[in-house]
Write a protein that holds these residues in place. Structure first.
Motif, short mmCIF file in Angstrom:
data_model
loop_
_atom_site.label_atom_id
_atom_site.label_comp_id
_atom_site.label_asym_id
_atom_site.label_seq_id
_atom_site.Cartn_x
_atom_site.Cartn_y
_atom_site.Cartn_z
N ALA A 37 0.83 -1.22 0.00
CA ALA A 37 0.00 0.00 0.00
C ALA A 37 0.86 1.27 0.00
O ALA A 37 1.98 1.27 0.52
N LYS A 81 1.82 -4.82 3.42
CA LYS A 81 3.04 -4.01 3.61
C LYS A 81 2.61 -2.55 3.47
O LYS A 81 2.39 -2.06 2.36
N GLU A 111 6.23 3.26 4.32
CA GLU A 111 7.16 3.54 5.41
C GLU A 111 6.63 4.62 6.36
O GLU A 111 6.82 4.55 7.57
N SER A 122 3.59 4.09 -7.20
CA SER A 122 4.06 4.80 -8.39
C SER A 122 4.19 3.85 -9.57
O SER A 122 4.43 2.64 -9.42
N LEU A 137 -1.69 2.43 -10.27
CA LEU A 137 -0.50 3.28 -10.37
C LEU A 137 -0.87 4.76 -10.48
O LEU A 137 -1.92 5.16 -10.02
N GLU A 195 3.11 13.30 -13.03
CA GLU A 195 2.31 13.33 -11.81
C GLU A 195 3.11 14.04 -10.72
O GLU A 195 4.17 13.55 -10.30
P1 NAD Z 1 5.70 4.10 -4.07
O1 NAD Z 1 5.66 3.39 -5.39
O2 NAD Z 1 6.93 4.81 -3.70
O3 NAD Z 1 5.41 3.10 -2.88
C1 NAD Z 1 4.22 2.35 -2.76
C2 NAD Z 1 4.46 1.16 -1.86
O4 NAD Z 1 5.41 0.29 -2.47
C3 NAD Z 1 5.07 1.52 -0.49
O5 NAD Z 1 4.56 0.64 0.49
C4 NAD Z 1 6.56 1.24 -0.70
O6 NAD Z 1 7.23 0.95 0.49
C5 NAD Z 1 6.50 0.04 -1.61
N1 NAD Z 1 7.70 -0.17 -2.44
C6 NAD Z 1 8.59 0.77 -2.87
N2 NAD Z 1 9.56 0.18 -3.60
C7 NAD Z 1 9.27 -1.14 -3.65
C8 NAD Z 1 9.89 -2.27 -4.27
N3 NAD Z 1 11.01 -2.16 -4.99
N4 NAD Z 1 9.33 -3.48 -4.11
C9 NAD Z 1 8.18 -3.63 -3.41
N5 NAD Z 1 7.54 -2.60 -2.80
C10 NAD Z 1 8.08 -1.37 -2.92
O7 NAD Z 1 4.42 5.05 -4.09
P2 NAD Z 1 3.98 6.11 -3.00
O8 NAD Z 1 4.84 7.32 -3.18
O9 NAD Z 1 3.88 5.48 -1.66
O10 NAD Z 1 2.48 6.42 -3.47
C11 NAD Z 1 2.16 7.38 -4.38
C12 NAD Z 1 1.86 6.77 -5.74
O11 NAD Z 1 0.78 5.84 -5.63
C13 NAD Z 1 1.39 7.79 -6.74
O12 NAD Z 1 2.01 7.56 -7.98
C14 NAD Z 1 -0.10 7.53 -6.85
O13 NAD Z 1 -0.70 7.94 -8.06
C15 NAD Z 1 -0.17 6.07 -6.66
N6 NAD Z 1 -1.51 5.67 -6.24
C16 NAD Z 1 -2.32 5.00 -7.13
C17 NAD Z 1 -3.60 4.64 -6.77
C18 NAD Z 1 -4.52 3.93 -7.72
O14 NAD Z 1 -5.48 3.35 -7.24
N7 NAD Z 1 -4.25 3.91 -9.02
C19 NAD Z 1 -4.08 4.95 -5.50
C20 NAD Z 1 -3.23 5.62 -4.62
C21 NAD Z 1 -1.94 5.95 -5.01
#
Ligand code: NAD
Length: 455
Positions: free
Chosen positions: A128, A154, A157, A208, A230, A355
């Motif tokens: 998440a 998960k 952070e 992301s 995403l 974004e």
């Molecule tokens: P992020 O991709 O940095 O992290 C998301 C989750 O993935 C976190 O729990 C993080 O710890 C984990 N993560 C990071 N690297 C990883 C890896 N290599 N392997 C496995 N897990 C890993 O995103 P964020 O900054 O927390 O969230 C913002 C993003 O989420 C934005 O791009 C937003 O648009 C997107 N988002 C999409 C939706 C949707 O439904 N489409 C909803 C909410 C947020």
């Protein structure tokens, strides 16, 4: 031992220190979850449903506590946080009913009986993001459990506290030990271990697009099931025939809610040229009236950004000192504040294609319907969008033409737990919520039973 310090983004106060799970913790959690899942899947659907309804009732009984925790760790205004906690409760209730209706099919064939079953996958990992920690945890958790799976969650952070509390409530409500566990920690370490673990059958990732691509590649190694929610860069299309007053009054919420940290944020406002000036005149007071400040105040509509690092990222697109068509206020002092900002621009500007995930919108003029659709689709994303018009034919034409998973007409609403949600193009893969949410956590099995008499 690694740990994360959880900070209130509105006050910078230290809330908690949460130890990270280790890769060995992940191994142990997968083993416990697999054992719990076998017993859970063997229950009668009505028994699973009853237990999930009890879990929903426990969330309901702790709604205010969960909402206040979301306010503290994510900086969400209390009104929004109450909706978010309620969304988890409602989805658990909705999914519980799904457990009782996860019907297969009987397909006519010659010489026997042909039936299909929706078999649970086993152990599912839900990864998440921080922007909606509670609801997005629930979107994976509720249907996965209802379909007979175990869930390892998960959290991000910066926002593990609501997830940890949700797991306590699940246990207290009687869900079996091990069936739902929370594994906090760094994305690449804990998230990575879950994605690579052979005991995890499916990964539901919200985050992301860059990380989503890595996760999809990693899942490909084992043909692991994957759902990706995403990023987005959604359009808000205002036609000249619309109720322009209503469109301008609603526009601030569509990109300022959650301080713009919303995958569905309508951060590109496309306005037909003939009403452009009028729209801008109306937008300015509406943006300035959007109440920013203390998230615990029920009148507040916009809180801080999630962290100092994220604010730096937002600033790298538009520093507070840069010229803007409209700029709101932001509190001074402690907290990761950033003002509402509206720019005027062109479709291929960096601020109009990437974004930003902050309270920034770009307004772009367009000439006609074809031009609006062309600009709306001029990004790699396709999550959501709005169309403002009084012409029903146009509303339907444009809704069908725009490449996005969630569109609304004369509204900015994107999320209802009983309707499907997900992205086109690089905004995602698969759907969450809605009537098919449970089957996304199953594999379909076909069984043919011969009725031929032995020869
Ligand atoms: P992020 O991709 O940095 O992290 C998301 C989750 O993935 C976190 O729990 C993080 O710890 C984990 N993560 C990071 N690297 C990883 C890896 N290599 N392997 C496995 N897990 C890993 O995103 P964020 O900054 O927390 O969230 C913002 C993003 O989420 C934005 O791009 C937003 O648009 C997107 N988002 C999409 C939706 C949707 O439904 N489409 C909803 C909410 C947020």
């Amino acid at each position: 031992m690694y740990e994360h310090h959880i900070v209130n983004p509105a006050t910078e106060e230290h809330l908690a220190t949460v130890p990270d799970a280790t890769p060995r913790d992940v191994d142990a959690a997968v083993a416990r979850a697999a054992a719990a899942q076998r017993a859970w899947a063997a229950l009668a659907p009505g028994d699973r449903a009853r237990q999930l309804r009890r879990f929903a009732a426990a969330v309901d009984a702790h709604l205010e506590e969960l909402a206040l925790l979301e306010v503290a760790e994510a900086g969400h205004p209390i009104g929004n946080a109450r909706w978010e906690a309620g969304n988890v409760r409602d989805l658990l209730d909705y999914a519980a009913g799904g457990a009782e209706r996860l019907n297969g099919a009987q397909i006519p064939v010659a010489g026997g009986l042909n039936v299909t079953f929706h078999e649970p996958l086993g152990v599912v990992a839900v990864i998440a993001p921080w922007n909606f920690p509670l609801p997005i945890a629930g979107w994976g958790l509720a249907p996965a459990l209802a379909a007979g799976n175990a869930v390892l969650l998960k959290p991000a952070e910066t926002t593990p506290l609501t997830a940890l509390r949700l797991a306590e409530l699940a246990l207290a409500a009687g869900l079996p030990e091990g069936l739902f566990q929370v594994l906090p920690g760094a994305g690449p370490v804990v998230g990575g271990a879950l994605v690579e673990h052979p005991g995890v059958a499916k990964v539901v990732f919200t985050g992301s697009t860059a990380v989503g691509k890595q996760i999809m590649a990693s899942c490909a190694e084992r043909v692991k099931r994957v759902t990706l929610e995403l990023g987005g860069k959604s359009p808000n299309i205002v036609f000249a025939d619309a109720d322009v007053e209503a469109a301008a009054a609603a526009a601030p919420g569509s990109f300022l809610d959650n301080t713009g940290q919303d995958c569905c944020a309508r951060s590109r406002i496309l306005v037909q040229r003939t009403v452009y000036d009028r729209f801008m005149e109306l937008l300015e007071p509406a943006v300035k009236a959007f109440a920013v400040g203390d998230p615990t105040d029920p009148a507040t509509r916009m809180g801080p950004l999630i962290s100092a690092a994220h604010r730096e990222r937002v600033r790298s697109y538009v520093p507070e000192s840069a010229p803007a068509a409209i700029r709101g206020e932001a509190p001074a002092g402690k907290g990761f504040w950033y003002p509402a900002t509206v720019l005027e621009g062109a479709p291929d500007d960096r601020v109009a294609t990437e974004e930003i995930f902050g309270p920034i919108a770009v307004v772009i003029p367009f000439e006609d319907e074809a031009d609006a659709v062309r600009i709306a689709d001029a990004t790699d994303y396709g999550l959501s969008g709005s169309i403002w018009t009084r012409d029903i034919g146009r509303a339907l034409r444009v809704s069908r033409a725009v490449s996005a998973g969630n569109l609304s007409v004369n509204s900015h609403s994107s999320v209802r737990y009983w309707t499907p949600f997900g992205g086109f193009k690089q905004s995602g893969l698969g759907r969450e919520l809605g009537p098919d949410a449970l089957t996304a956590f199953t594999d379909t099995k076909n069984v043919f039973i011969s009725t031929e008499e032995p020869k």
